[in-house]
Design a protein around this motif. Sequence first.
Motif, PDB file in Angstrom:
ATOM      1  N   ASP A  31       0.834  -1.210   0.000  1.00 21.45           N
ATOM      2  CA  ASP A  31       0.000   0.000   0.000  1.00 21.45           C
ATOM      3  C   ASP A  31       0.866   1.256   0.000  1.00 21.45           C
ATOM      4  O   ASP A  31       0.506   2.269  -0.610  1.00 21.45           O
ATOM      5  CB  ASP A  31      -0.927   0.001   1.214  1.00 21.45           C
ATOM      6  CG  ASP A  31      -1.968  -1.107   1.154  1.00 21.45           C
ATOM      7  OD1 ASP A  31      -2.818  -1.058   0.256  1.00 21.45           O
ATOM      8  OD2 ASP A  31      -1.908  -2.030   1.986  1.00 21.45           O
ATOM      9  N   LEU A  32       1.999   1.185   0.687  1.00 23.06           N
ATOM     10  CA  LEU A  32       2.933   2.316   0.676  1.00 23.06           C
ATOM     11  C   LEU A  32       3.409   2.583  -0.746  1.00 23.06           C
ATOM     12  O   LEU A  32       3.428   3.729  -1.206  1.00 23.06           O
ATOM     13  CB  LEU A  32       4.125   2.014   1.583  1.00 23.06           C
ATOM     14  CG  LEU A  32       5.236   3.070   1.596  1.00 23.06           C
ATOM     15  CD1 LEU A  32       4.767   4.324   2.320  1.00 23.06           C
ATOM     16  CD2 LEU A  32       6.495   2.524   2.258  1.00 23.06           C
ATOM     17  N   VAL A  33       3.784   1.530  -1.454  1.00 21.25           N
ATOM     18  CA  VAL A  33       4.257   1.661  -2.833  1.00 21.25           C
ATOM     19  C   VAL A  33       3.161   2.244  -3.720  1.00 21.25           C
ATOM     20  O   VAL A  33       3.416   3.120  -4.558  1.00 21.25           O
ATOM     21  CB  VAL A  33       4.721   0.292  -3.369  1.00 21.25           C
ATOM     22  CG1 VAL A  33       5.027   0.367  -4.860  1.00 21.25           C
ATOM     23  CG2 VAL A  33       5.946  -0.188  -2.609  1.00 21.25           C
ATOM     24  N   LYS A  34       1.927   1.798  -3.518  1.00 24.49           N
ATOM     25  CA  LYS A  34       0.810   2.306  -4.320  1.00 24.49           C
ATOM     26  C   LYS A  34       0.603   3.802  -4.098  1.00 24.49           C
ATOM     27  O   LYS A  34       0.204   4.529  -5.010  1.00 24.49           O
ATOM     28  CB  LYS A  34      -0.465   1.539  -3.973  1.00 24.49           C
ATOM     29  CG  LYS A  34      -0.455   0.096  -4.462  1.00 24.49           C
ATOM     30  CD  LYS A  34      -1.594  -0.715  -3.862  1.00 24.49           C
ATOM     31  CE  LYS A  34      -2.947  -0.231  -4.307  1.00 24.49           C
ATOM     32  NZ  LYS A  34      -4.036  -1.104  -3.790  1.00 24.49           N
ATOM     33  N   ALA A 213       9.046   9.337   8.969  1.00 18.38           N
ATOM     34  CA  ALA A 213       7.812   9.355   8.180  1.00 18.38           C
ATOM     35  C   ALA A 213       6.632   9.412   9.149  1.00 18.38           C
ATOM     36  O   ALA A 213       6.097   8.386   9.563  1.00 18.38           O
ATOM     37  CB  ALA A 213       7.732   8.119   7.287  1.00 18.38           C
ATOM     38  N   ASP A 214       6.228  10.632   9.524  1.00 16.00           N
ATOM     39  CA  ASP A 214       5.202  10.784  10.555  1.00 16.00           C
ATOM     40  C   ASP A 214       3.802  11.020  10.005  1.00 16.00           C
ATOM     41  O   ASP A 214       2.848  11.138  10.777  1.00 16.00           O
ATOM     42  CB  ASP A 214       5.577  11.907  11.530  1.00 16.00           C
ATOM     43  CG  ASP A 214       5.844  13.237  10.840  1.00 16.00           C
ATOM     44  OD1 ASP A 214       5.813  13.280   9.591  1.00 16.00           O
ATOM     45  OD2 ASP A 214       6.099  14.230  11.541  1.00 16.00           O
ATOM     46  N   ALA A 215       3.644  11.097   8.685  1.00 20.03           N
ATOM     47  CA  ALA A 215       2.293  11.152   8.114  1.00 20.03           C
ATOM     48  C   ALA A 215       1.596   9.830   8.434  1.00 20.03           C
ATOM     49  O   ALA A 215       2.168   8.753   8.241  1.00 20.03           O
ATOM     50  CB  ALA A 215       2.365  11.382   6.609  1.00 20.03           C
ATOM     51  N   LEU A 216       0.371   9.904   8.930  1.00 18.02           N
ATOM     52  CA  LEU A 216      -0.283   8.738   9.536  1.00 18.02           C
ATOM     53  C   LEU A 216      -0.351   7.532   8.602  1.00 18.02           C
ATOM     54  O   LEU A 216      -0.044   6.402   9.008  1.00 18.02           O
ATOM     55  CB  LEU A 216      -1.691   9.117   9.998  1.00 18.02           C
ATOM     56  CG  LEU A 216      -2.435   8.044  10.796  1.00 18.02           C
ATOM     57  CD1 LEU A 216      -1.695   7.706  12.084  1.00 18.02           C
ATOM     58  CD2 LEU A 216      -3.860   8.498  11.105  1.00 18.02           C
ATOM     59  N   MET A 217      -0.746   7.734   7.362  1.00 17.58           N
ATOM     60  CA  MET A 217      -0.897   6.610   6.432  1.00 17.58           C
ATOM     61  C   MET A 217       0.437   5.904   6.198  1.00 17.58           C
ATOM     62  O   MET A 217       0.553   4.680   6.348  1.00 17.58           O
ATOM     63  CB  MET A 217      -1.464   7.102   5.097  1.00 17.58           C
ATOM     64  CG  MET A 217      -1.499   6.046   4.002  1.00 17.58           C
ATOM     65  SD  MET A 217      -2.815   4.839   4.187  1.00 17.58           S
ATOM     66  CE  MET A 217      -4.179   5.746   3.451  1.00 17.58           C
ATOM     67  N   ASP A 218       1.471   6.655   5.836  1.00 15.51           N
ATOM     68  CA  ASP A 218       2.773   6.050   5.551  1.00 15.51           C
ATOM     69  C   ASP A 218       3.387   5.449   6.809  1.00 15.51           C
ATOM     70  O   ASP A 218       4.027   4.395   6.762  1.00 15.51           O
ATOM     71  CB  ASP A 218       3.715   7.090   4.952  1.00 15.51           C
ATOM     72  CG  ASP A 218       3.326   7.459   3.528  1.00 15.51           C
ATOM     73  OD1 ASP A 218       2.177   7.164   3.132  1.00 15.51           O
ATOM     74  OD2 ASP A 218       4.152   8.032   2.805  1.00 15.51           O
ATOM     75  N   ASN A 219       3.192   6.122   7.938  1.00 14.35           N
ATOM     76  CA  ASN A 219       3.710   5.616   9.204  1.00 14.35           C
ATOM     77  C   ASN A 219       3.121   4.243   9.509  1.00 14.35           C
ATOM     78  O   ASN A 219       3.825   3.329   9.957  1.00 14.35           O
ATOM     79  CB  ASN A 219       3.382   6.610  10.316  1.00 14.35           C
ATOM     80  CG  ASN A 219       4.003   6.237  11.642  1.00 14.35           C
ATOM     81  OD1 ASN A 219       3.474   5.404  12.368  1.00 14.35           O
ATOM     82  ND2 ASN A 219       5.130   6.851  11.967  1.00 14.35           N
ATOM     83  N   CYS A 221       1.870   2.143   7.270  1.00 11.29           N
ATOM     84  CA  CYS A 221       2.267   1.176   6.243  1.00 11.29           C
ATOM     85  C   CYS A 221       3.585   0.481   6.578  1.00 11.29           C
ATOM     86  O   CYS A 221       3.822  -0.643   6.138  1.00 11.29           O
ATOM     87  CB  CYS A 221       2.387   1.865   4.886  1.00 11.29           C
ATOM     88  SG  CYS A 221       0.796   2.228   4.097  1.00 11.29           S
ATOM     89  N   ILE A 222       4.451   1.141   7.350  1.00 15.17           N
ATOM     90  CA  ILE A 222       5.730   0.520   7.702  1.00 15.17           C
ATOM     91  C   ILE A 222       5.756   0.091   9.167  1.00 15.17           C
ATOM     92  O   ILE A 222       6.815  -0.220   9.713  1.00 15.17           O
ATOM     93  CB  ILE A 222       6.916   1.459   7.391  1.00 15.17           C
ATOM     94  CG1 ILE A 222       6.818   2.769   8.170  1.00 15.17           C
ATOM     95  CG2 ILE A 222       6.993   1.743   5.900  1.00 15.17           C
ATOM     96  CD1 ILE A 222       8.014   3.707   7.947  1.00 15.17           C
ATOM     97  N   SER A 223       4.579   0.059   9.788  1.00 13.28           N
ATOM     98  CA  SER A 223       4.478  -0.384  11.177  1.00 13.28           C
ATOM     99  C   SER A 223       4.227  -1.887  11.227  1.00 13.28           C
ATOM    100  O   SER A 223       3.620  -2.470  10.327  1.00 13.28           O
ATOM    101  CB  SER A 223       3.338   0.352  11.881  1.00 13.28           C
ATOM    102  OG  SER A 223       3.082  -0.201  13.158  1.00 13.28           O
ATOM    103  N   THR A 224       4.682  -2.514  12.298  1.00 19.14           N
ATOM    104  CA  THR A 224       4.449  -3.948  12.489  1.00 19.14           C
ATOM    105  C   THR A 224       3.261  -4.208  13.410  1.00 19.14           C
ATOM    106  O   THR A 224       2.960  -5.363  13.710  1.00 19.14           O
ATOM    107  CB  THR A 224       5.700  -4.615  13.088  1.00 19.14           C
ATOM    108  OG1 THR A 224       5.997  -4.013  14.355  1.00 19.14           O
ATOM    109  CG2 THR A 224       6.899  -4.447  12.166  1.00 19.14           C
TER     110      THR A 224
END
Length: 396
Positions: A31-34, A213-219, A221-224
Amino acid sequence: MSKKVRPGKPVRIILPVGEKELDITERRLIDLVKGIAGNSVHIDIYTHTAKVHDAIAEKTGGIKTIRHIMMKNEFRFWTMVQRDSFAKTFIRLNHDLLVPGTDMKFWKQVGFDDFLWNVSSDIFPAITEPYDLMLFPIPSADESPAVLTDVFYTHSLFFAKENGIPVAGIQLFPVFDMPPILLTMLDYFIVKEEYEKRYLVSRGVDEHRIFVADALMDNYCISTVEDTYKNLMFGQSIHVDRDSLGIIVVNHPRNRQQLYEIFEVISDADIKTDVFFVFTQYAVRNLHEKDVFNALTKPVMDRELKRFYTLNIDGLVNVIMLCDMIIATTYLVSLGFAIKYRKGGIIYNPLRKAHPHFNDTVFAHSKEALREAILEQYTKKRRQLTVADIIHRILS
């Protein structure tokens, strides 16, 4: 290290990814890549497993700016003569390197063990296409990837280094588990939190090479860490642009004048906005809420706002995850929920007694205070970094 992008040409990014690194984010890495790919950014995702390749193909099918490329490994049988040659080459290149704090030659510790016996039997075909940047999902030292994935990542990093392609590592696992060699191999680091940045600085990484990367969506996307509510950000039919402030305004059966003033202040703020007006399903005698809205509130919104939407209260949570702030004329439970997810919360009602800020909720008792709170939230949003912003900074 940076690489100049040719004017008028789309940025080309390579992303190698293994199974464990993709699964640890529940595939949100795709989703991050998209979110990054577009007319000006083309991304090629390389992998060596059919499972990862199929998952990428399923989630990115039809997106012309994202390609998924399968790297098939080939088996090699190394003779003892070849293995002996590997060890001798390593010793020749590192004969004067000492183990730190000792007078012991480094090659005596690893030369024969690693380069004579522990030589991988798998190789991958050469990567031949040109790229401007590599995004690299940083694996864990404690939960290390499979041997074949390790070879695949080594192959990819070697390609980038040999061709002068800057590598930006994406921190997925706990930062304390990063393989130490990557502290010097990676050119840039993309992390989720400020404490991760501080840790990397303590390990000798220049702070200018680290981006949060503190923007909520991107943050996310790379969270576990899985979050049911954050999952609502995906697949929304309505989108709030990066340069627009998404504002939720909650209706009230009596405070219509306050609502009119909220719309007026939003208009006077002179910023791009998307306003979502929430019906609370009240009735006044024989009049339904929407009858009152159409007769009294909607004409004011048509006059003051360039773009707005209406929704029922049962869709509020979905919209909170999409927007940047919520404004109400009295305290609501949804305000606390919004603030938990780093959204702005404002109560505007000049008729009520002034209160200090409570639980990060702003109590605005004048149009000026409301305007300041809205502009502060807009500035906060503009300062947040997406991975796309970080890529632009690296390559500019």
